[in-house]
Motif scaffolding. Structure first.
Motif, short mmCIF file in Angstrom:
data_model
loop_
_atom_site.label_atom_id
_atom_site.label_comp_id
_atom_site.label_asym_id
_atom_site.label_seq_id
_atom_site.Cartn_x
_atom_site.Cartn_y
_atom_site.Cartn_z
N GLN A 66 0.81 -1.22 0.00
CA GLN A 66 0.00 0.00 0.00
C GLN A 66 0.84 1.27 0.00
N ALA A 67 2.05 1.20 0.56
CA ALA A 67 2.90 2.39 0.62
C ALA A 67 3.66 2.57 -0.69
N GLU B 252 -7.06 1.59 -3.30
CA GLU B 252 -7.26 1.52 -1.85
C GLU B 252 -8.43 0.59 -1.51
N ARG B 253 -9.47 0.68 -2.28
CA ARG B 253 -10.65 -0.16 -2.06
C ARG B 253 -10.31 -1.63 -2.28
N PHE B 254 -9.62 -1.92 -3.37
CA PHE B 254 -9.26 -3.30 -3.67
C PHE B 254 -8.30 -3.86 -2.61
N ALA B 255 -7.38 -3.03 -2.12
CA ALA B 255 -6.45 -3.48 -1.08
C ALA B 255 -7.18 -3.88 0.19
N ALA B 256 -8.37 -3.31 0.39
CA ALA B 256 -9.21 -3.68 1.53
C ALA B 256 -10.15 -4.83 1.18
N HIS B 257 -9.91 -5.45 0.05
CA HIS B 257 -10.70 -6.60 -0.43
C HIS B 257 -12.16 -6.23 -0.64
N LYS B 258 -12.38 -5.06 -1.25
CA LYS B 258 -13.74 -4.60 -1.54
C LYS B 258 -13.89 -4.41 -3.04
#
Length: 287
Positions: free
Chosen positions: A25-26, A181-187
């Protein structure tokens, strides 16, 4: 494969690709060099007169006008992933070659040039962005456009290949970084376009690892200055070398021309320094 089996495969792939994004993410901090948008190119007058894009875009916000342009052009451009980029990379030449000519397909790279330049001709901030995968052995990437809407006060991603836009649950269109960001949160995200939502969520998640953006956006300026946005710890050159070596190994021994082409590419890449990184904040910055 049944429809249910395909759906499960796409969900499993989304699990894998969203996990890669979660663990990366960073982004590396980097240069704060400005991105330019040129609205006074003389070719825009010809573009507007020949294709009536001002009438097609109509009235409304930047997003509404760009969305109409997206839906006007996308269904009328045949996709050809192995298109050889022989037509000059500008909207006039590409539209003349490919619009309503299914025998003359073009790739996502050039479709995004058309949308970007049509938007710029109307005074809409627009840019072309290559979205890139994590694996050096993945030969596929994708190219999309982003436009800036002053009323939403944000960038919005538009995909002229699938005629699609991603939204959140409130119906707000998403930028590339918001989508990442959304995909990284599995959304997964709601999607309006020609592709199956589960399939396109997995495919875009695969290609959201890093970004390459045109630093100068105007008529015929594609690829003139490329900005790299890279996750922390990722070495672009190292992965480019691994990718070329992999492709070299896949070329049949009797394909001498291809062998020479990729051998020369390998040598040139070895001689180049690691590409500079630009700060990820530039992708969210108001133009």
């Amino acid at each position: 494969m049944t429809e249910q089996e395909a759906l499960e495969t796409h969900r499993q792939l989304f699990d894998i690709y969203s996990g890669i994004l979660f663990n990366n993410q960073a982004f590396s901090s980097g240069k704060q060099e400005s991105i330019s948008y040129v609205f006074d190119c003389p070719e825009y007058k010809t573009l507007m007169e020949k294709y009536h894009i001002e009438q097609i875009a109509g009235e409304g916000t930047a997003f509404q006008r760009a969305e109409r342009l997206l839906h006007w052009m996308s269904p009328r451009l045949k996709h050809k992933s192995d298109y050889d980029n022989h037509v000059p990379m500008n909207s006039l030449a590409l539209l003349d070659y490919s619009l309503d000519r299914p025998e003359n397909g073009i790739n996502c790279r050039n479709k995004s040039i058309i949308l970007t330049e049509c938007c710029l001709a109307l005074g809409i901030y627009a840019r072309r962005v290559s979205i890139m995968p994590y694996s050096p052995y993945d030969m596929d990437n994708h190219v999309v456009a982003e436009i800036y809407d002053s009323e939403l006060e944000k960038w919005v991603m538009m995909d002229p290949t699938t005629d699609g836009i991603f939204f959140d649950e409130q119906g707000t269109p998403l930028s590339l970084l918001e989508l990442r960001e959304r995909f990284a949160a599995h959304k997964p995200a709601p999607f309006t376009g020609s592709e199956n939502a589960e399939e396109i969520n997995a495919y875009i998640a695969k290609n959201l690892f890093r970004f390459m953006m045109d630093g100068d956006n105007g008529f015929g300026l594609a690829d003139k200055r490329t900005l790299y946005f890279t996750p922390a710890g990722y070495q672009v050159k190292e992965n480019q070398l691994a990718s070329i070596e992999y492709r070299l190994g896949e070329i049949p021994p009797d394909a001498m021309r291809l062998q020479k082409l990729f051998s020369n590419m390998l040598e040139r890449t070895q001689e180049k320094p690691e590409p500079e990184t630009w700060d990820i904040s530039l992708m969210e910055k108001k133009p």
